[in-house]
Design an enzyme around this catalytic site. Structure first.
Site, mmCIF file in Angstrom:
data_model
loop_
_atom_site.group_PDB
_atom_site.id
_atom_site.type_symbol
_atom_site.label_atom_id
_atom_site.label_comp_id
_atom_site.label_asym_id
_atom_site.label_seq_id
_atom_site.Cartn_x
_atom_site.Cartn_y
_atom_site.Cartn_z
ATOM 1 C CG HIS A 332 -0.506 0.283 2.508
ATOM 2 N ND1 HIS A 332 -0.509 1.540 3.049
ATOM 3 C CD2 HIS A 332 -0.013 -0.522 3.482
ATOM 4 C CE1 HIS A 332 -0.056 1.496 4.302
ATOM 5 N NE2 HIS A 332 0.269 0.259 4.588
ATOM 6 C CG ASP A 342 2.771 1.437 8.149
ATOM 7 O OD1 ASP A 342 2.381 1.099 7.017
ATOM 8 O OD2 ASP A 342 2.095 1.247 9.179
ATOM 9 C CD GLU A 379 -2.705 -1.407 5.431
ATOM 10 O OE1 GLU A 379 -2.509 -2.447 6.088
ATOM 11 O OE2 GLU A 379 -2.424 -0.265 5.881
ATOM 12 C CD GLU A 380 -1.596 2.635 7.615
ATOM 13 O OE1 GLU A 380 -2.189 1.940 8.456
ATOM 14 O OE2 GLU A 380 -0.355 2.613 7.484
ATOM 15 C CG ASP A 408 2.010 -2.618 5.488
ATOM 16 O OD1 ASP A 408 2.570 -1.517 5.566
ATOM 17 O OD2 ASP A 408 0.829 -2.790 5.822
ATOM 18 C CG HIS A 492 0.105 3.670 12.483
ATOM 19 N ND1 HIS A 492 -1.088 3.007 12.665
ATOM 20 C CD2 HIS A 492 0.683 3.084 11.406
ATOM 21 C CE1 HIS A 492 -1.219 2.058 11.742
ATOM 22 N NE2 HIS A 492 -0.153 2.084 10.968
#
Ligand SMILES: *[C@@H]1O[C@H](CO)[C@@H](O)[C@H](O)[C@H]1NC(C)=O
Ligand SMILES: *[C@@H]1O[C@H](CO)[C@@H](O)[C@H](O)[C@H]1NC(C)=O
Ligand SMILES: *[C@@H]1O[C@H](CO)[C@@H](O)[C@H](O)[C@H]1NC(C)=O
Ligand SMILES: *[C@@H]1O[C@H](CO)[C@@H](O)[C@H](O)[C@H]1NC(C)=O
Ligand SMILES: *[C@@H]1O[C@H](CO)[C@@H](O)[C@H](O)[C@H]1NC(C)=O
Length: 687
Positions: A332, A342, A379-380, A408, A492
């Site tokens: 993603h 990420d 995706e998140e 990922d 994140h």
């Protein structure tokens, strides 16, 4: 049979001929030889060598730098810019490229505030210093709300934690719960359980994190407004107040907070002493009490849900001989913030694989089967880009997808981690023996992986935490997922930036290079091997372990005989398949008959995994069709297989013994039938 075998060497071919060489067969042989030569100027070994020798950490670094210049949350203009960048990269390499858009429901914060009301006054609790265009720390799809109430500490927010609090006489109803992440539950499950226990709002923090961990609290995967079908523009969409939509959302507001904010709250609590079992990992806080109160929190969250356009980008390298068989590599592209780990470490790897495949193509290589490079969006928010695409393409994936290889986060630290469906275990090990280890001189990735704590262990893909979920758990496509590094402190957060990558995550980009090596070579083997490198004996053995584990867990009351019988049958089918493959290779002839036979064997190998799907799906989550791997609710068991059975066992705990037996036995039968379907797909005949 060595799985690396591909074309029989041309010079040896007459030896494999059963019949005396007639003029005709010599002629046919000649045709085949030239055919083979024309279509395969690259013997597989040279493809591997060329692929490996084209590795380049500098190109990967440049891609990552470019992708992470700005935050690119799905649905924003900056996210669309990254889609264009990826598309342009593929096009520049002269790969056939396209973009697939969906209109889906996303969620963004408008405003949030948190303050603590203490005896000495009211103080704002500042969550995170936000730079320019980074999104506020929030939980996507959290309902808006304002709660003014006492704080209470809920540990990990697991069932056992509420039991403990209840034993201690701590009343959590109506309070604002503070939860630490890490108990093995999804954010969504944590909030749902809190709401079930009467908690009015949830604050989450992640010990060890720098910054605040954003995340989604939506239940399930894919666009909530188009459950089960692709969210194409102008297509059917449910209303926001549809029951099917509402059940995807949590009922109480929640928000992530920093460790510092959590500490401030925790230190101000009174009431009951923190239970002994919770203390160990909390020691650094010097915490004493769980509350509730006396601290009162004033918490406000205001968010909005918006239909937004998301963009998946694809590069397709058509197969020269089996263009209708697909090997898919996916990653993603959307990120909560800058996304250096990420997910764009994985995106940079994908872009570099594209560069290297384009190089192979220029030297004359074409894959036997079609290779598709997929760059997913959103995706998140809940695997939305990949799920919508899988739903929209289900028939073609079902009949033609060989494997899905996911990355990922490619690089977040040292140590190789891989998850796979078990028929791919052998291949994964073989490939890691070919790729250089990024963290030591003159060793292979395999050796370090094997000697590490993990002992070369391959994880299973029951989690719903990346884009393999729709492929495996909804469509039954054999899958792999891999990365370098365990937990990382900027997960994140606003600090997941290029700067962190070059300081900590992967300063020289060698781990990125290792991932591209394993990822790219896996796809080359799956695309080029004449016979698919799948070993179903490994799958059957793994199933045996699962069945024995379950059998021990269930004791004498429930028999797993039907599952064991089905596994025995799968073992036989797998052995028989190996024999047939050997036989085919021994008697490979020069005519179309061999090609067709090979194709038939490959179809059986490809379709076996689909047998594990059940059209009814898992109870209460019917979108999840796979009965071996998928999500379940019972985190205490720590089992990563037979999700339907695991759930049935917890569900049945409340029932009387006869009902209990019936509920569990039904799930046992469903698994047995799934394994039976897989083995008849592998055998390839009708009953
Ligand atoms: C997808 O959306 C972008 C941006 O709105 C647009 O430029 C592009 O043409 C769309 N692609 C397709 C295939 O609809
Ligand atoms: C007020 O009390 C809180 C909680 O006990 C404490 O953390 C804070 O430092 C105090 N603030 C002032 C200005 O005294
Ligand atoms: C809680 O915070 C909000 C937003 O900052 C504020 O408007 C409100 O007055 C506060 N409520 C109380 C009871 O202090
Ligand atoms: C690539 O690796 C080489 C050799 O370790 C190193 O000198 C170089 O700095 C690396 N390049 C980048 C961009 O990290
Ligand atoms: C497949 O796996 C089984 C069991 O793990 C092993 O014994 C066998 O050698 C493998 N088959 C091939 C062809 O590698």
């Amino acid at each position: 049979m060595p799985l690396t075998s591909s074309f029989p060497p041309i010079t040896k071919m007459p030896l494999t001929q059963k019949h005396p060489c007639t003029l005709l067969s010599i002629f046919t042989l000649f045709i085949l030889a030239s055919y083979t030569f024309i279509h395969h100027p690259h013997p597989p070994n040279s493809t591997t060598t060329l692929f490996l020798s084209s590795a380049n950490n500098a190109t990967i670094a440049a891609y990552l730098r470019r992708l992470t210049l700005h935050p690119h949350l799905a649905g924003t203009p900056q996210a669309f810019q990254t889609a264009l960048y990826v598309k342009n990269h593929f096009q520049t390499l002269q790969l056939s490229t396209h973009m697939t858009n969906y209109t889906t429901l996303l969620s963004y914060p408008i405003h949030s505030s948190l303050s603590g009301v203490y005896r000495n006054g009211t103080f704002a609790l500042f969550n995170e210093y936000i730079k320019n265009d980074v999104v506020l720390p929030y939980h996507a799809y959290s309902p808006s709300g304002r709660v003014y109430s006492k704080a209470v500490f809920l540990n990990y927010g697991r069932k056992e934690d509420y039991k403990k609090l209840s034993v201690l006489g701590v009343e959590v109803k109506g309070c604002i719960g503070l939860v630490r992440r890490g108990g093995g539950m999804s954010r969504n499950a944590v909030v749902e359980m809190a709401a079930d226990n009467g908690v009015a709002a949830v604050l989450m923090y992640t010990e060890g994190n720098i910054g605040v961990e954003r995340g989604t609290v939506m239940k399930g995967v894919g666009d909530p407004l188009s459950p089960g079908w692709g969210a194409v523009e102008g297509g059917e969409k449910l209303e926001l107040d549809d029951e099917q939509v509402l059940e995807r959302f949590t009922k109480v507001p929640s928000m992530p907070v920093s460790v510092e904010v959590a500490q401030t709250i925790l230190r101000s609590l009174g009431g009951c002493v923190v239970p002994f079992e919770w203390r160990e990992s909390l020691r650094s806080f010097g915490v004493g009490f769980v509350g509730p109160g006396p601290t009162v929190l004033n918490f406000t969250y205001e968010g909005e849900m918006k239909v937004a356009t998301i963009h998946n980008v694809f590069a397709v390298i058509p197969g020269s001989e089996e263009p209708d068989r697909y090997v898919l590599l996916g990653n993603h592209r959307d990120a909560w913030t800058y996304g250096a780990v990420d997910p764009n470490s994985g995106t940079a790897a994908l872009l570099d694989i594209a560069r290297r495949y384009a190089l192979l193509k220029r030297s004359g290589w074409n894959p036997r089967r079609t290779i598709v490079l997929c760059s997913w969006d959103a995706e998140e928010f809940g695997m939305i880009g990949s799920s919508e695409w899988v739903e929209q393409n289900l028939v073609n994936l079902d009949s033609k997808a060989v494997a899905y290889l996911n990355v990922d986060c490619a690089a977040q630290g040292p140590g190789f981690f891989v998850g796979a469906t078990p028929q791919l275990d052998d291949l994964v090990r073989q490939i890691t023996k070919k790729v250089k280890d990024p963290d030591s001189e003159s060793t292979r990735a395999y050796e370090n992986w094997k000697s590490a704590k993990k002992d070369g262990k391959i994880q299973r893909l029951s989690g719903v935490d990346s884009d393999f979920a729709p492929f495996l758990q909804h469509a039954g496509v054999p899958s792999v997922d891999m990365y370098y590094g365990g937990e990382f402190p900027v997960y994140h957060t606003a600090f997941d930036s290029y700067d962190w990558m070059i300081r900590v995550g992967d300063p020289l980009f060698h781990r990125h290079v290792a991932v591209t090596g394993v990822w790219g070579l896996l796809a080359l083997r799956l695309a080029d091997d004449p016979i698919l490198p799948f070993n179903y004996s490994t799958y059957a053995e793994e199933l045996q372990v699962y069945a024995s584990t379950m059998s021990n867990l269930l004791g004498n009351e429930i028999s797993l005989r039907s599952i064991f019988v089905a596994i025995e049958d799968l073992i036989c089918a797998a052995k028989q398949m190996q024999e047939e493959i050997k036989e085919l290779e021994r008697h490979e002839t020069s005519d179309g008959v061999s090609l067709l036979k090979r194709r038939m064997l490959n179809d059986r190998l490809m379709l076996t995994e689909r047998g594990f799907l059940d059209p009814m799906g898992l109870q209460g989550r019917k979108w999840f069709k796979h009965l071996i791997y998928g999500p379940h609710n019972n985190i205490e068991t720590r089992l990563d297989f037979f999700p339907g059975l695991v759930d049935a066992i917890s569900r049945a705990a409340k029932l009387d013994s006869r009902e209990r037996k019936a509920v569990i036995e039904h799930e046992v039968w469903r698994i047995a039938r799934a394994i039976q379907r897989a083995s008849s797909a592998l055998r390839g005949g009708l009953s």
